[in-house]
Motif scaffolding. Structure first.
Motif, short mmCIF file in Angstrom:
data_model
loop_
_atom_site.label_atom_id
_atom_site.label_comp_id
_atom_site.label_asym_id
_atom_site.label_seq_id
_atom_site.Cartn_x
_atom_site.Cartn_y
_atom_site.Cartn_z
N ILE A 45 0.83 -1.20 0.00
CA ILE A 45 0.00 0.00 0.00
C ILE A 45 0.87 1.25 0.00
CG2 ILE A 45 -1.68 1.33 1.33
CD1 ILE A 45 -2.88 -1.37 2.21
N ALA A 46 1.97 1.23 0.75
CA ALA A 46 2.87 2.39 0.78
C ALA A 46 3.47 2.64 -0.61
CB ALA A 46 3.98 2.17 1.81
N PHE A 47 3.79 1.58 -1.34
CA PHE A 47 4.32 1.77 -2.69
C PHE A 47 3.26 2.28 -3.66
CE2 PHE A 47 8.09 -0.86 -1.69
CZ PHE A 47 9.04 0.03 -2.16
N SER A 48 1.98 2.01 -3.39
CA SER A 48 0.93 2.47 -4.29
C SER A 48 0.81 3.99 -4.30
CB SER A 48 -0.42 1.83 -3.93
OG SER A 48 -0.94 2.41 -2.75
N TYR A 49 1.34 4.66 -3.29
CA TYR A 49 1.31 6.12 -3.26
C TYR A 49 2.19 6.74 -4.35
CZ TYR A 49 -1.25 6.29 1.09
OH TYR A 49 -2.22 6.17 2.05
N PHE A 50 3.12 5.99 -4.90
CA PHE A 50 4.04 6.51 -5.90
C PHE A 50 3.63 6.15 -7.33
CE2 PHE A 50 6.50 5.87 -1.98
CZ PHE A 50 6.82 7.19 -1.74
N ILE A 51 2.48 5.52 -7.51
CA ILE A 51 2.00 5.17 -8.85
C ILE A 51 1.21 6.35 -9.41
CG2 ILE A 51 0.47 3.67 -10.17
CD1 ILE A 51 1.18 1.44 -8.23
N ARG A 52 1.54 6.74 -10.64
CA ARG A 52 0.87 7.85 -11.32
C ARG A 52 0.37 7.37 -12.68
NH1 ARG A 52 1.20 9.41 -6.93
NH2 ARG A 52 2.39 11.11 -6.10
N TYR A 53 -0.71 7.99 -13.14
CA TYR A 53 -1.32 7.66 -14.43
C TYR A 53 -1.30 8.91 -15.29
CZ TYR A 53 -2.97 3.78 -11.64
OH TYR A 53 -3.03 2.69 -10.81
N GLN A 54 -1.06 8.72 -16.57
CA GLN A 54 -0.96 9.87 -17.47
C GLN A 54 -1.68 9.55 -18.78
OE1 GLN A 54 2.97 10.94 -19.13
NE2 GLN A 54 2.72 12.78 -17.88
N VAL A 55 -2.43 10.53 -19.30
CA VAL A 55 -3.17 10.37 -20.55
C VAL A 55 -2.91 11.58 -21.44
CG1 VAL A 55 -5.48 10.32 -21.57
CG2 VAL A 55 -5.00 8.96 -19.57
N ARG A 56 -2.66 11.30 -22.72
CA ARG A 56 -2.55 12.36 -23.73
C ARG A 56 -3.55 12.03 -24.84
NH1 ARG A 56 2.99 11.75 -22.91
NH2 ARG A 56 3.15 10.47 -24.76
N VAL A 57 -4.35 13.00 -25.19
CA VAL A 57 -5.35 12.82 -26.24
C VAL A 57 -4.87 13.58 -27.48
CG1 VAL A 57 -7.76 13.14 -26.89
CG2 VAL A 57 -7.18 12.64 -24.51
N ASN A 58 -4.64 12.84 -28.57
CA ASN A 58 -4.25 13.44 -29.84
C ASN A 58 -5.47 13.47 -30.76
OD1 ASN A 58 -1.59 13.48 -28.88
ND2 ASN A 58 -1.20 11.44 -29.68
N LYS A 59 -5.28 13.86 -32.01
CA LYS A 59 -6.40 13.90 -32.95
C LYS A 59 -6.91 12.52 -33.30
CE LYS A 59 -5.32 18.27 -35.11
NZ LYS A 59 -5.02 18.96 -36.36
N THR A 60 -6.02 11.52 -33.42
CA THR A 60 -6.44 10.20 -33.85
C THR A 60 -6.10 9.09 -32.87
OG1 THR A 60 -4.38 9.89 -35.06
CG2 THR A 60 -6.25 10.80 -36.28
N SER A 61 -5.53 9.42 -31.71
CA SER A 61 -5.17 8.36 -30.76
C SER A 61 -5.16 8.89 -29.33
CB SER A 61 -3.80 7.78 -31.11
OG SER A 61 -2.81 8.77 -30.94
N ILE A 62 -5.16 7.95 -28.40
CA ILE A 62 -5.06 8.26 -26.97
C ILE A 62 -3.87 7.49 -26.44
CG2 ILE A 62 -6.19 8.04 -24.74
CD1 ILE A 62 -8.87 8.10 -26.26
N HIS A 63 -2.96 8.19 -25.78
CA HIS A 63 -1.76 7.58 -25.22
C HIS A 63 -1.93 7.48 -23.71
CE1 HIS A 63 2.39 6.30 -25.41
NE2 HIS A 63 2.64 7.08 -24.36
N TYR A 64 -1.85 6.26 -23.15
CA TYR A 64 -2.10 5.99 -21.74
C TYR A 64 -0.86 5.37 -21.12
CZ TYR A 64 -4.38 3.86 -17.67
OH TYR A 64 -4.74 3.49 -16.40
N GLN A 65 -0.38 5.94 -19.99
CA GLN A 65 0.82 5.44 -19.32
C GLN A 65 0.56 5.24 -17.83
OE1 GLN A 65 3.88 8.35 -19.94
NE2 GLN A 65 4.62 7.32 -21.77
N VAL A 66 1.20 4.20 -17.28
CA VAL A 66 1.24 3.97 -15.84
C VAL A 66 2.69 4.08 -15.43
CG1 VAL A 66 0.75 2.36 -13.98
CG2 VAL A 66 -0.75 2.43 -15.97
N MET A 67 2.97 4.97 -14.44
CA MET A 67 4.35 5.23 -14.04
C MET A 67 4.53 5.00 -12.55
SD MET A 67 5.15 8.66 -16.21
CE MET A 67 3.80 9.55 -15.45
N PHE A 68 5.72 4.54 -12.18
CA PHE A 68 6.12 4.39 -10.78
C PHE A 68 7.42 5.16 -10.61
CE2 PHE A 68 8.49 2.15 -7.47
CZ PHE A 68 7.60 2.29 -6.42
N LEU A 69 7.37 6.23 -9.83
CA LEU A 69 8.54 7.10 -9.61
C LEU A 69 9.17 7.54 -10.94
CD1 LEU A 69 10.28 5.34 -6.60
CD2 LEU A 69 8.97 7.46 -6.57
#
Length: 150
Positions: A45-69
């Motif tokens: 659970i303590a490590f879950s505090y460092f997980i981040r999600y990122q989304v970029r919306v372009n004209k023809t696609s969606i870029h989705y990322q899951v990051m840890f630190l």
């Protein structure tokens, strides 16, 4: 534009403190098996505090990322051709969500992203690429920014 989210909430903090207290209690009473299990859950659970999600919306696609630190764990590029529908829902009292259903992957769940203009951009992305858009009634009544025309 890039949108970011993190999920740990008050519930995570409560469970973390509960697992730490119980783990230390079990350790002091020499129940090492239970102590190891409870402290390892607290560690996860303590490590879950460092997980981040990122989304970029372009004209023809969606870029989705899951990051840890700031290290990318997983990255998906979802083309508009792979998307079958986008569902907008109200989650709880103040949170909104978008589910992107694809033909290739599991559905992508987008919740608690900041700034909230991401949902409007996803709606316009769906309209521009002629995708099926489903908007639940509670989503529309909470926010009148997006019309029900699509």
């Amino acid at each position: 534009m890039t949108y970011n989210a993190k999920y740990p909430t008050v519930v995570h903090s409560f469970i973390l403190s509960l697992m730490l207290v119980q783990g230390i209690y079990q350790l002091l009473h020499e129940n090492y098996g239970r102590a190891v299990v409870q402290l390892s859950i607290a560690f996860i659970i303590a490590f879950s505090y460092f997980i981040r999600y990122q989304v970029r919306v372009n004209k023809t696609s969606i870029h989705y990322q899951v990051m840890f630190l700031h290290v990318v764990l997983t990255s998906k590029e979802i083309s508009c051709m792979d998307i079958s529908k986008i569902v907008f829902k109200q989650i709880g009292r103040s949170s909104r969500a978008a589910y992107i259903f694809t033909n290739k992957f599991l559905p992508v769940r987008l919740v608690n992203f900041k700034p909230e203009s991401m949902y409007g951009e996803l709606h316009s992305f769906g309209k521009n690429n002629l995708l099926t858009i489903v908007m639940k009634d509670d989503f529309l009544y909470k926010r009148q920014e997006i019309s029900k025309e699509s």
